[in-house]
Structure formats: C-alpha cells, structure tokens
Design an enzyme around this catalytic site. Structure first.
Site, short mmCIF file in Angstrom:
data_model
loop_
_atom_site.label_atom_id
_atom_site.label_comp_id
_atom_site.label_asym_id
_atom_site.label_seq_id
_atom_site.Cartn_x
_atom_site.Cartn_y
_atom_site.Cartn_z
N LYS A 83 56.79 3.59 34.08
CA LYS A 83 56.71 4.85 32.96
C LYS A 83 56.48 6.02 33.60
CE LYS A 83 54.05 4.42 28.54
NZ LYS A 83 52.96 3.86 28.08
O1 G3P Z 1 51.88 4.09 23.77
C1 G3P Z 1 51.12 5.33 23.75
C2 G3P Z 1 50.06 5.17 23.30
O2 G3P Z 1 48.90 4.44 24.07
C3 G3P Z 1 49.35 6.50 22.73
O3 G3P Z 1 48.70 6.25 21.51
O4 G3P Z 1 46.95 6.57 19.71
O5 G3P Z 1 46.56 7.55 22.13
O6 G3P Z 1 48.21 8.56 20.74
P1 G3P Z 1 47.34 7.23 20.94
#
Ligand code: G3P
Length: 217
Positions: A83
C-alpha cells in the site's frame, strides 16, 4: 462484491474468514498501532489465514525508500498488496512495484483525477476514502460513482476498493454503484445482519412455538 476487512485484529479477521466473508484484509499504520503488534509478524499471521490480498502500507515518503519498504513487505507472503500513498512519489513506487509483479494498493484517494493517475501507474487497487470526505461535508459516494464511470469509460482494470467505510449504508451504496471491493471495519460488516423486522418476526415465531409444547430434538 468482495469484502476486505479493515483491521489488524487477528481474532476479528478469523471470525469473518470462517464465514467466507473475508476476501482480503487491509491494514494501515494507524490500525497496526491499535493492534499493538509488530507489522511483519501480524501481517504474516493474517496473510497465512486469508486466501486473498492483504494490504501492508509503506511509511517512507520518498519513492526509493517506499520501493525498498514495499519489497520487504512483499516478501512476507505471496498475497501481500503493497500500500502506497497517493503522492507523486507514491505513484513512482506504484509503477516500479507493479511492473515487478507486485500487487499495489494506492491509498488516500480523494479525487477522480488521483484515481486516474493510480490506474495509469499500474495500481491493482485504488482506495477512495468515503467517510473522510463525508467528514468535511462532501459526498464520498459521489467519488465512488465518478471513479466507476471513468474506469469503465477506458477499461482501466484497477479495482475500486472503497475505504473509510463507516456505516452499513456505505456498503449498500457501494454495491449499487459497483465498487469492486469494500474494506470495512468488522463491526460494520456484522451490523449488516440487523433488521428490526427480523428480530420481531423471530420473537413472534418463538412465542407461538412455545404454545405448541413441541420439541424438534
Ligand atoms: O481503509 C482506510 C480506513 O482505515 C480509513 O478509515 O474511518 O479512519 O477514515 P477511517
């Protein structure tokens, strides 16, 4: 639609995997921090459990160092997707790693133009972040639809991996639009089963069954 699980918590991944609901896993530096585990050890453990892609994120900011980190992460298992962030250096690293046969997931995507660049750099997956766009009063789902349209216009093979999923509605909307993959925290996937009419209906069946005085076993 493929379900990736967005966590580095091994027990939660195993529970969904046992039900055939973990087609892959995504991690990031924040999720590794939350797990309290060593990145190489936990990524290896997850990659052995899961048949599909397991994303492990580089933390370098310059392309050469990203490539070096990516090569090390890719050696953990055959199903690692490296990634990289959606920066110019990240795109350079994506091109080099994907040309060498590695799966690459380009993350932190917030625009259709960024998604076009990632596809042209050979990304296996593009990760548009829905919830973080919603957080700033934009519509993250519009981005998923825009990328779907543009990728279909040109036959780009990069898979749309909808990320930053916060609700069951995000998952249903991604399915309607045709995102190839959603990556979701385990609790949101498990919440998809809930419906009050299911609960009410089951309670009524149980009450009537009690009145029959019968047993099946
Ligand atoms: O896959 C990306 C994810 O982990 C981000 O999620 O909820 O931190 O915006 P969030």
């Amino acid at each position: 639609m493929k379900f990736f699980v967005d966590t580095a918590e091994v027990d939660a991944i195993a529970e969904l995997n046992d039900l055939g609901m973990a087609d892959g896993v995504t991690t990031n530096p924040s999720l590794i921090m939350k797990s309290g585990r060593d990145i190489v050890e936990v990524t290896k453990e997850i990659a052995e459990m899961i048949d599909g892609p397991v994303s492990a994120e580089v933390v370098a900011l310059k392309a050469d160092a990203m490539i070096e980190e990516g090569r090390k992460l890719a050696k953990i298992a055959d199903n690692i997707a490296v990634k990289v962030p959606l920066t110019w250096d990240g795109l350079k690293a994506c091109k080099v790693l994907s040309s060498a046969g590695n799966m690459v997931n380009v993350t932190l995507c917030f625009s259709v133009n960024q998604a076009i660049l990632a596809a042209k750099a050979g990304a296996s997956f593009i990760s548009p972040f829905i919830g973080r766009l919603d957080d700033i009063n934009l519509d993250g789902m519009d981005l998923i639809a825009d990328i779907r349209e543009v990728y279909d216009n040109y036959g780009f093979e990069t898979e749309i991996l909808a990320a930053s999923i916060r609700s069951v509605n995000h998952i249903a909307d991604c399915a309607r639009i045709g995102a190839d993959v959603i990556t979701s925290p385990p609790n949101v996937i498990k919440a998809m089963v809930k419906h009050p009419l299911t609960d009410n209906g089951l309670a009524a069946f149980m009450a009537d069954w009690e009145k029959t005085g019968q047993n099946i076993l």
